[in-house]
Design a protein around this motif. Structure first.
Motif, PDB file in Angstrom:
ATOM      1  N   MET A 189       0.942  -1.091   0.102  1.00  0.00           N
ATOM      2  CA  MET A 189      -0.122   0.048  -0.053  1.00  0.00           C
ATOM      3  C   MET A 189       0.798   1.327  -0.042  1.00  0.00           C
ATOM      4  SD  MET A 189      -2.994   1.138   2.728  1.00  0.00           S
ATOM      5  CE  MET A 189      -4.066  -0.418   2.192  1.00  0.00           C
ATOM      6  N   GLY A 241      -4.954  -0.071  -4.655  1.00  0.00           N
ATOM      7  CA  GLY A 241      -3.862  -0.093  -3.284  1.00  0.00           C
ATOM      8  C   GLY A 241      -3.803   1.192  -2.635  1.00  0.00           C
ATOM      9  N   SER A 283      -8.800   3.856   0.965  1.00  0.00           N
ATOM     10  CA  SER A 283      -8.002   3.157  -0.122  1.00  0.00           C
ATOM     11  C   SER A 283      -8.825   2.761  -1.305  1.00  0.00           C
ATOM     12  CB  SER A 283      -7.370   1.771   0.491  1.00  0.00           C
ATOM     13  OG  SER A 283      -8.357   1.030   0.825  1.00  0.00           O
ATOM     14  N   ARG A 288      -9.805   0.315  -4.308  1.00  0.00           N
ATOM     15  CA  ARG A 288      -9.806  -0.960  -4.861  1.00  0.00           C
ATOM     16  C   ARG A 288     -11.023  -1.147  -5.973  1.00  0.00           C
ATOM     17  NH1 ARG A 288     -13.844  -4.267  -2.845  1.00  0.00           N
ATOM     18  NH2 ARG A 288     -15.138  -3.493  -1.320  1.00  0.00           N
TER      19      ARG A 288
END
Length: 337
Positions: free
Chosen positions: A1, A16, A80, A82
């Motif tokens: 990450m 990510g 985050s 994704r």
């Protein structure tokens, strides 16, 4: 990450990446899973793009979302990016309403009120000129100019659609100007290529149809700076029928009648794909066919551009979870000799 890098935008995140973002809640809908569990479907956006987020029943944010989060609210979010089965989404780590102190970190609410990249006044003036300078004097031109003049203020801020294409203030003008220009090009092309067509191709009817094909969206959509929703008339009738009604009303004021009016009405009700997209009839004469395909190419080109700009994948293909429902090829990025 990837480590946090201060305030970022959605377009700066790759899959990510985790970042702190300032986001506007622009849509909120309740739904249920196949198992009957409740969830909230949210759309967040910043000045660069928008993204959909599901808040599930077991989420720590579910009750707060249900009780407190409102369309038009701004949030500071740590999340985050994704890829999900429905497309890119955010995994939220932290979220809170923005504070006045966030302005010191760069928060500016004016950035989130997206609009066409071309000034709305310019788009409107160009569309008016197409009607006044490229159409012959007639009741058809009078009707087209009458509607544009009567609805000017609303058209300056009207989006092209609720969620499909040109989804920002001024989007209607941007899309309609482009469709009208494509219509003119095709009408001139086929008029030269098929001079023996009977009846002769009506270039002014093609242009009027291109300008007015989506005029019913004035009544289909209820708009605010942060949200576009369907009106009751829009949900029950759709913009094609509402547009035909507007043309009929304007015809009484401008004197357009007879077969030319009938043909203009048909262009409006047939300009979309048949079936679930709203058309009650297929295009049944050449002028209607031109408007139909001019609308289709401009709509799909705008969607394709949006996918290519917003998709954050690394490979030569985009995700297939998009409005077109198939992947796009963007290539390797290498320029051939």
């Amino acid at each position: 990450m990837v480590p946090l890098q201060g305030i970022r935008t959605l377009s700066e995140l790759s899959f990510g990446d985790e970042g702190d973002l300032f986001l506007l809640l622009s849509a909120k809908e309740s739904a249920t899973t196949r198992a009957g569990q409740p969830l909230w479907l949210l759309t967040f956006r910043d000045e660069t793009r928008e993204i959909e987020v599901a808040i599930w029943a077991d989420s720590p944010w579910f009750e707060t979302c249900q009780r407190d989060w409102k369309i038009g609210d701004f949030f500071k979010v740590r999340a985050s990016l994704r890829d999900s089965r429905w497309g890119p989404t955010l995994d939220i780590r932290k979220i809170r309403p923005v504070r006045e102190s966030d302005r010191e970190a760069g928060f500016d609410p004016a950035k989130y009120l997206s609009a066409s990249p071309v000034a709305q006044d310019q788009l409107y003036d160009e569309l008016r000129k197409l009607a006044s300078e490229r159409m012959e004097p007639s009741a058809l031109r009078n009707l087209t100019e009458h509607i544009l003049e009567q609805e000017r203020d609303t058209l300056l801020t009207l989006p092209g659609s609720r969620s499909y294409h040109h989804v920002y203030p001024g989007g209607w003008l941007e899309h309609t100007r482009s469709v009208a220009e494509i219509c003119l090009f095709l009408a001139d092309q086929y008029h030269r290529q098929y001079p023996d067509l009977q009846p002769p191709l009506d270039r002014d009817l093609v242009l009027a149809g291109g300008i007015l094909h989506d005029i019913g969206k004035l009544r289909e959509l209820d708009c605010s700076p942060v949200q576009t929703a369907y009106s009751a008339d829009g949900a029950l009738l759709g913009h094609a029928i509402l547009g035909r009604d507007m043309v009929r009303e304007a015809a009484q004021a401008t004197g357009l009648s007879g077969e030319r009016l009938l043909r203009l009405e048909h262009i409006i009700v047939s300009h979309q794909e048949a079936g679930e997209n709203g058309a009650s009839k297929p295009p049944m004469f050449p002028e209607a066919l031109i408007v139909h395909y001019a609308d289709a190419i401009d709509t799909k080109f705008a969607i394709m551009r949006r996918i290519l700009v917003e998709d954050r994948g690394d490979g030569p293909l985009t995700s297939d979870r998009n409005l077109l429902r198939h992947a796009l090829f963007r290539g390797s990025g290498q320029v051939a000799d």
